[in-house]
Design a protein around this motif. Structure first.
Motif, mmCIF file in Angstrom:
data_model
loop_
_atom_site.group_PDB
_atom_site.id
_atom_site.type_symbol
_atom_site.label_atom_id
_atom_site.label_comp_id
_atom_site.label_asym_id
_atom_site.label_seq_id
_atom_site.Cartn_x
_atom_site.Cartn_y
_atom_site.Cartn_z
ATOM 1 N N TRP A 104 4.368 -0.408 -11.968
ATOM 2 C CA TRP A 104 3.218 -0.064 -11.131
ATOM 3 C C TRP A 104 3.028 -2.320 -10.358
ATOM 4 O O TRP A 104 3.179 -2.903 -11.248
ATOM 5 C CB TRP A 104 1.330 0.247 -11.677
ATOM 6 N N PHE A 105 2.162 -1.855 -9.723
ATOM 7 C CA PHE A 105 2.502 -2.992 -8.525
ATOM 8 C C PHE A 105 1.123 -3.409 -8.905
ATOM 9 O O PHE A 105 0.230 -2.264 -8.170
ATOM 10 C CB PHE A 105 3.511 -3.592 -6.974
ATOM 11 N N TYR A 106 0.671 -4.304 -8.198
ATOM 12 C CA TYR A 106 -1.144 -4.998 -8.042
ATOM 13 C C TYR A 106 -1.461 -5.619 -7.014
ATOM 14 O O TYR A 106 -0.595 -6.706 -7.109
ATOM 15 C CB TYR A 106 -1.739 -4.757 -9.106
ATOM 16 N N ASP A 107 -1.886 -5.822 -6.000
ATOM 17 C CA ASP A 107 -2.221 -6.862 -5.412
ATOM 18 C C ASP A 107 -3.537 -7.656 -5.655
ATOM 19 O O ASP A 107 -5.139 -6.563 -5.349
ATOM 20 C CB ASP A 107 -2.561 -6.054 -4.232
ATOM 21 N N TYR A 108 -3.867 -8.646 -5.709
ATOM 22 C CA TYR A 108 -5.035 -8.982 -6.199
ATOM 23 C C TYR A 108 -6.484 -9.647 -5.268
ATOM 24 O O TYR A 108 -7.420 -9.597 -5.259
ATOM 25 C CB TYR A 108 -4.895 -11.106 -6.147
ATOM 26 N N ARG A 109 -6.089 -9.502 -3.734
ATOM 27 C CA ARG A 109 -6.649 -9.351 -2.673
ATOM 28 C C ARG A 109 -7.250 -7.989 -1.974
ATOM 29 O O ARG A 109 -8.019 -8.253 -1.458
ATOM 30 C CB ARG A 109 -5.729 -9.365 -1.419
ATOM 31 N N THR A 110 -6.865 -7.093 -2.744
ATOM 32 C CA THR A 110 -7.383 -6.242 -2.564
ATOM 33 C C THR A 110 -7.923 -5.322 -3.546
ATOM 34 O O THR A 110 -8.706 -4.406 -3.732
ATOM 35 C CB THR A 110 -6.314 -4.755 -1.548
ATOM 36 N N GLY A 111 -7.718 -5.952 -4.947
ATOM 37 C CA GLY A 111 -7.854 -4.833 -5.759
ATOM 38 C C GLY A 111 -6.951 -3.674 -5.714
ATOM 39 O O GLY A 111 -7.253 -3.085 -6.790
ATOM 40 N N GLN A 112 -6.391 -3.590 -5.095
ATOM 41 C CA GLN A 112 -5.565 -2.443 -5.557
ATOM 42 C C GLN A 112 -4.282 -2.395 -5.739
ATOM 43 O O GLN A 112 -3.106 -3.377 -6.134
ATOM 44 C CB GLN A 112 -5.158 -1.721 -3.941
ATOM 45 N N PHE A 113 -3.392 -1.128 -6.900
ATOM 46 C CA PHE A 113 -2.513 -0.780 -6.621
ATOM 47 C C PHE A 113 -1.740 -0.454 -5.311
ATOM 48 O O PHE A 113 -1.592 0.459 -5.094
ATOM 49 C CB PHE A 113 -2.520 0.365 -7.697
ATOM 50 N N VAL A 114 -0.319 -0.971 -5.437
ATOM 51 C CA VAL A 114 0.483 -0.686 -4.528
ATOM 52 C C VAL A 114 2.091 -0.499 -4.999
ATOM 53 O O VAL A 114 2.036 -0.484 -6.255
ATOM 54 C CB VAL A 114 0.296 -2.461 -3.379
ATOM 55 N N GLU A 115 3.172 0.044 -4.111
ATOM 56 C CA GLU A 115 3.691 0.436 -4.059
ATOM 57 C C GLU A 115 4.788 -1.023 -3.906
ATOM 58 O O GLU A 115 4.615 -1.761 -3.787
ATOM 59 C CB GLU A 115 5.058 1.071 -2.835
ATOM 60 N N GLY A 116 6.105 -0.988 -4.753
ATOM 61 C CA GLY A 116 6.695 -2.236 -4.597
ATOM 62 C C GLY A 116 8.077 -1.698 -4.995
ATOM 63 O O GLY A 116 8.388 -0.745 -5.346
ATOM 64 N N PRO A 117 9.181 -3.293 -4.707
ATOM 65 C CA PRO A 117 10.932 -2.249 -5.028
ATOM 66 C C PRO A 117 11.060 -2.800 -5.906
ATOM 67 O O PRO A 117 9.960 -3.425 -7.091
ATOM 68 C CB PRO A 117 11.631 -3.459 -3.768
ATOM 69 N N ALA A 118 12.276 -2.634 -6.717
ATOM 70 C CA ALA A 118 12.756 -3.190 -7.646
ATOM 71 C C ALA A 118 12.842 -4.191 -7.780
ATOM 72 O O ALA A 118 14.047 -4.808 -7.439
ATOM 73 C CB ALA A 118 14.043 -2.091 -7.997
ATOM 74 N N LEU A 119 12.565 -4.714 -8.953
ATOM 75 C CA LEU A 119 13.150 -7.045 -8.614
ATOM 76 C C LEU A 119 14.202 -6.786 -9.616
ATOM 77 O O LEU A 119 14.819 -5.460 -10.557
ATOM 78 C CB LEU A 119 12.173 -7.157 -9.524
ATOM 79 N N ALA A 120 14.212 -8.081 -9.587
ATOM 80 C CA ALA A 120 16.113 -8.658 -10.491
ATOM 81 C C ALA A 120 15.140 -8.325 -11.709
ATOM 82 O O ALA A 120 14.068 -8.519 -12.464
ATOM 83 C CB ALA A 120 15.742 -10.290 -10.347
ATOM 84 N N PRO A 121 16.336 -7.782 -12.947
ATOM 85 C CA PRO A 121 16.195 -7.629 -13.576
ATOM 86 C C PRO A 121 16.489 -8.377 -14.411
ATOM 87 O O PRO A 121 16.503 -9.838 -14.674
ATOM 88 C CB PRO A 121 17.565 -7.101 -14.257
ATOM 89 N N PRO A 122 15.944 -8.581 -15.928
ATOM 90 C CA PRO A 122 15.329 -6.839 -16.981
ATOM 91 C C PRO A 122 14.035 -7.123 -16.188
ATOM 92 O O PRO A 122 13.489 -7.502 -15.466
ATOM 93 C CB PRO A 122 15.073 -7.189 -17.988
ATOM 94 N N GLU A 123 13.706 -5.538 -16.446
ATOM 95 C CA GLU A 123 11.917 -5.143 -15.709
ATOM 96 C C GLU A 123 11.342 -5.672 -17.004
ATOM 97 O O GLU A 123 9.983 -5.068 -16.228
ATOM 98 C CB GLU A 123 13.009 -3.721 -14.733
ATOM 99 N N ALA A 124 11.449 -5.248 -18.538
ATOM 100 C CA ALA A 124 10.452 -5.814 -18.796
ATOM 101 C C ALA A 124 10.713 -7.001 -20.500
ATOM 102 O O ALA A 124 12.388 -6.830 -20.638
ATOM 103 C CB ALA A 124 10.292 -4.330 -19.819
ATOM 104 N N HIS A 125 9.802 -6.785 -20.777
ATOM 105 C CA HIS A 125 9.941 -7.453 -22.323
ATOM 106 C C HIS A 125 11.010 -7.093 -22.952
ATOM 107 O O HIS A 125 10.841 -5.922 -23.189
ATOM 108 C CB HIS A 125 8.829 -8.351 -22.730
ATOM 109 N N PRO A 126 11.200 -7.884 -24.318
ATOM 110 C CA PRO A 126 12.740 -6.857 -24.757
ATOM 111 C C PRO A 126 11.822 -6.055 -25.973
ATOM 112 O O PRO A 126 10.412 -6.055 -26.022
ATOM 113 C CB PRO A 126 13.026 -8.093 -25.632
ATOM 114 N N LEU A 127 11.839 -5.007 -26.292
ATOM 115 C CA LEU A 127 11.403 -3.609 -26.960
ATOM 116 C C LEU A 127 10.832 -4.509 -28.192
ATOM 117 O O LEU A 127 9.768 -4.069 -28.548
ATOM 118 C CB LEU A 127 12.573 -2.038 -27.016
#
Ligand SMILES: [Zn+2]
Ligand SMILES: [Zn+2]
Length: 117
Positions: A73-96
């Motif tokens: 998920w993506f979140y926009d602080y200006r609206t307080g809404q969850f929004v759609e976003g693109p795939a970002l440069a990896p890694p996508e998450a912290h190490p398990l």
């Protein structure tokens, strides 16, 4: 409200495996958030230091995404809404193996009492 160009830069890799400020201070976090504009990794609002929100407030970077495995998920602080976003440069998450909360060695025994509700 759609995000505008500059809010999200999908080419920027994350700043590191953990919250930038907490790692520098030897502190710990619950969940991690990634600034979609500059790749800053910060800790969530339940974490003691709330660095992701503080980063947004001080820089004006308005959109974060999760840096937790399996969350997209993506979140926009200006609206307080969850929004759609693109795939970002990896890694996508912290190490398990970093764990939640993390990082290993910095989490106090009574961490649950130190969370923000
Ligand atoms: Zn932090
Ligand atoms: Zn940023």
């Amino acid at each position: 409200m759609p995000t505008s160009p500059g809010d999200i830069d999908a080419s920027v890799p994350p700043s590191g495996p953990g919250c930038q400020e907490c790692m520098a201070a030897g502190d710990w976090w619950l969940h991690l958030r990634r600034c979609a504009a500059c790749g800053h990794i910060g800790c969530c609002d339940n974490s003691p230091n709330q660095h992701a929100t503080r980063h947004a407030e001080t820089t004006g970077h308005p959109v974060i995404t999760s840096f937790e495995p399996g969350e997209d998920w993506f979140y926009d602080y200006r609206t307080g809404q969850f929004v759609e976003g693109p795939a970002l440069a990896p890694p996508e998450a912290h190490p398990l193996d970093q764990g939640v909360p993390g990082p290993p060695g910095a989490v106090p025994r009574d961490w649950q009492e130190k969370l923000h509700p």
